[in-house]
Design a protein around this motif. Structure first.
Motif, PDB file in Angstrom:
ATOM      1  N   THR A 126       0.872  -1.175   0.000  1.00  0.00           N
ATOM      2  CA  THR A 126       0.000   0.000   0.000  1.00  0.00           C
ATOM      3  C   THR A 126       0.904   1.219   0.000  1.00  0.00           C
ATOM      4  O   THR A 126       1.928   1.252   0.693  1.00  0.00           O
ATOM      5  CB  THR A 126      -0.942   0.058   1.212  1.00  0.00           C
ATOM      6  N   CYS A 146      -4.960   7.507 -10.793  1.00  0.00           N
ATOM      7  CA  CYS A 146      -5.801   6.921  -9.758  1.00  0.00           C
ATOM      8  C   CYS A 146      -7.284   7.011 -10.094  1.00  0.00           C
ATOM      9  O   CYS A 146      -7.729   7.928 -10.793  1.00  0.00           O
ATOM     10  CB  CYS A 146      -5.554   7.621  -8.423  1.00  0.00           C
ATOM     11  N   THR A 148     -11.116   6.571  -7.839  1.00  0.00           N
ATOM     12  CA  THR A 148     -11.692   6.394  -6.513  1.00  0.00           C
ATOM     13  C   THR A 148     -12.096   4.935  -6.327  1.00  0.00           C
ATOM     14  O   THR A 148     -12.222   4.170  -7.294  1.00  0.00           O
ATOM     15  CB  THR A 148     -12.927   7.287  -6.313  1.00  0.00           C
ATOM     16  N   LEU A 149     -12.308   4.542  -5.083  1.00  0.00           N
ATOM     17  CA  LEU A 149     -12.745   3.173  -4.810  1.00  0.00           C
ATOM     18  C   LEU A 149     -14.086   2.892  -5.477  1.00  0.00           C
ATOM     19  O   LEU A 149     -14.340   1.783  -5.951  1.00  0.00           O
ATOM     20  CB  LEU A 149     -12.836   2.950  -3.301  1.00  0.00           C
ATOM     21  N   HIS A 152     -13.521   2.171  -9.096  1.00  0.00           N
ATOM     22  CA  HIS A 152     -12.804   0.905  -9.334  1.00  0.00           C
ATOM     23  C   HIS A 152     -13.639  -0.313  -8.968  1.00  0.00           C
ATOM     24  O   HIS A 152     -13.675  -1.293  -9.722  1.00  0.00           O
ATOM     25  CB  HIS A 152     -11.514   0.900  -8.525  1.00  0.00           C
ATOM     26  N   ALA A 157     -17.649  -1.094  -3.173  1.00  0.00           N
ATOM     27  CA  ALA A 157     -16.537  -0.323  -2.601  1.00  0.00           C
ATOM     28  C   ALA A 157     -16.710  -0.033  -1.120  1.00  0.00           C
ATOM     29  O   ALA A 157     -15.736   0.153  -0.395  1.00  0.00           O
ATOM     30  CB  ALA A 157     -16.382   0.985  -3.365  1.00  0.00           C
ATOM     31  N   VAL A 166      -7.977   8.362  -0.884  1.00  0.00           N
ATOM     32  CA  VAL A 166      -7.517   7.006  -1.190  1.00  0.00           C
ATOM     33  C   VAL A 166      -7.983   6.656  -2.599  1.00  0.00           C
ATOM     34  O   VAL A 166      -9.085   7.023  -3.010  1.00  0.00           O
ATOM     35  CB  VAL A 166      -8.046   5.978  -0.154  1.00  0.00           C
ATOM     36  N   ILE A 168      -7.039   3.870  -6.304  1.00  0.00           N
ATOM     37  CA  ILE A 168      -6.350   2.732  -6.899  1.00  0.00           C
ATOM     38  C   ILE A 168      -5.532   3.244  -8.081  1.00  0.00           C
ATOM     39  O   ILE A 168      -6.072   3.866  -8.999  1.00  0.00           O
ATOM     40  CB  ILE A 168      -7.331   1.643  -7.376  1.00  0.00           C
ATOM     41  N   SER A 169      -4.219   2.996  -8.054  1.00  0.00           N
ATOM     42  CA  SER A 169      -3.340   3.458  -9.126  1.00  0.00           C
ATOM     43  C   SER A 169      -3.346   2.466 -10.277  1.00  0.00           C
ATOM     44  O   SER A 169      -3.080   1.274 -10.085  1.00  0.00           O
ATOM     45  CB  SER A 169      -1.907   3.622  -8.608  1.00  0.00           C
ATOM     46  N   THR A 175      -2.988   0.287  -4.004  1.00  0.00           N
ATOM     47  CA  THR A 175      -3.850   1.254  -3.321  1.00  0.00           C
ATOM     48  C   THR A 175      -2.993   2.400  -2.800  1.00  0.00           C
ATOM     49  O   THR A 175      -1.940   2.175  -2.205  1.00  0.00           O
ATOM     50  CB  THR A 175      -4.603   0.590  -2.160  1.00  0.00           C
ATOM     51  N   HIS A 177      -2.886   5.980  -0.516  1.00  0.00           N
ATOM     52  CA  HIS A 177      -3.527   6.794   0.519  1.00  0.00           C
ATOM     53  C   HIS A 177      -2.780   8.129   0.623  1.00  0.00           C
ATOM     54  O   HIS A 177      -1.555   8.171   0.488  1.00  0.00           O
ATOM     55  CB  HIS A 177      -3.479   6.099   1.883  1.00  0.00           C
TER      56      HIS A 177
END
Length: 207
Positions: A126, A146, A148-149, A152, A157, A166, A168-169, A175, A177
């Motif tokens: 992470t 990235c 957002t959750l 993704h 989520a 936070v 996801i790349s 992940t 942060h």
């Protein structure tokens, strides 16, 4: 009748900026001077008037350039080193890669891309970026590609899925942060990166 012909001193450049007025108000409110560290903190990271909170200060349109912006090799080498550090630590299932003052996010993007094929490392990883500047956070979000959750994972989520603290790349799938302070980063096996950071930290001066 006499005429005062003495020239009044010319205010130094930058003495009537919003930041200068803010610092002057702090001095008046306190009734005395600020420490050097307090002044540096305001000058660097004031939410509205700080140097690093105004936007992108790097590159040809900014004030200076750092090695990750010159060549991707810097980030790639740091990625190899971080991978080796993880292996030497016994390949823990949870591993935190922390960068303090990540600039545009260039070094971290190169690091993640260079290590993206080592899936056990990526799955354990992470990323935690310590950044106080909202404009710089937006640049880092874009550089690391990235989502957002919510974007993704969709409805799976969970809570806080739309926050940009936070994401996801898509560089490696890690992940990421964001934190305003190093103390916010969870404890655990970690590697901490800080490139050209110390010269921007508030410093105490003892006389």
């Amino acid at each position: 009748i006499s005429e005062d012909t003495e020239k009044k001193p010319t205010p130094p450049p930058g003495s009537d900026t919003p930041l200068a007025r803010h610092v002057a108000s702090l001095i008046r409110f306190r009734g005395g001077p600020l420490t050097l560290a307090e002044f540096m903190h305001e000058a660097m990271t004031h939410p509205k008037h700080g140097y690093y909170t105004q936007g992108d200060v790097f590159g040809s349109k900014g004030d200076f350039i750092t090695s990750p912006e010159v060549s991707q090799m810097m980030g790639e080498l740091m990625g190899i080193w971080a991978l080796c550090a993880w292996q030497q630590a016994g390949q823990p299932k949870k591993f935190r890669l922390v960068e303090i003052g990540p600039g545009r996010g260039t070094m971290m993007a190169d690091l993640l891309r260079a290590t993206s094929t080592f899936r056990e490392f990526v799955n354990a990883l992470t990323v935690h970026l310590v950044e106080v500047s909202k404009p710089m956070r937006r640049l880092q979000w874009t550089m690391l590609r990235c989502q957002t959750l919510r974007e993704h994972f969709g409805d799976a989520a969970g809570p806080n899925a739309d926050t940009e603290d936070v994401g996801i790349s898509f560089v490696s799938g890690a992940t990421v942060h964001w934190h305003a302070d190093l103390d916010e980063v969870p404890d655990g096996p970690s590697v901490i990166l800080a490139h050209e950071l110390l010269d921007a930290l508030p410093a105490h001066r003892f006389m």
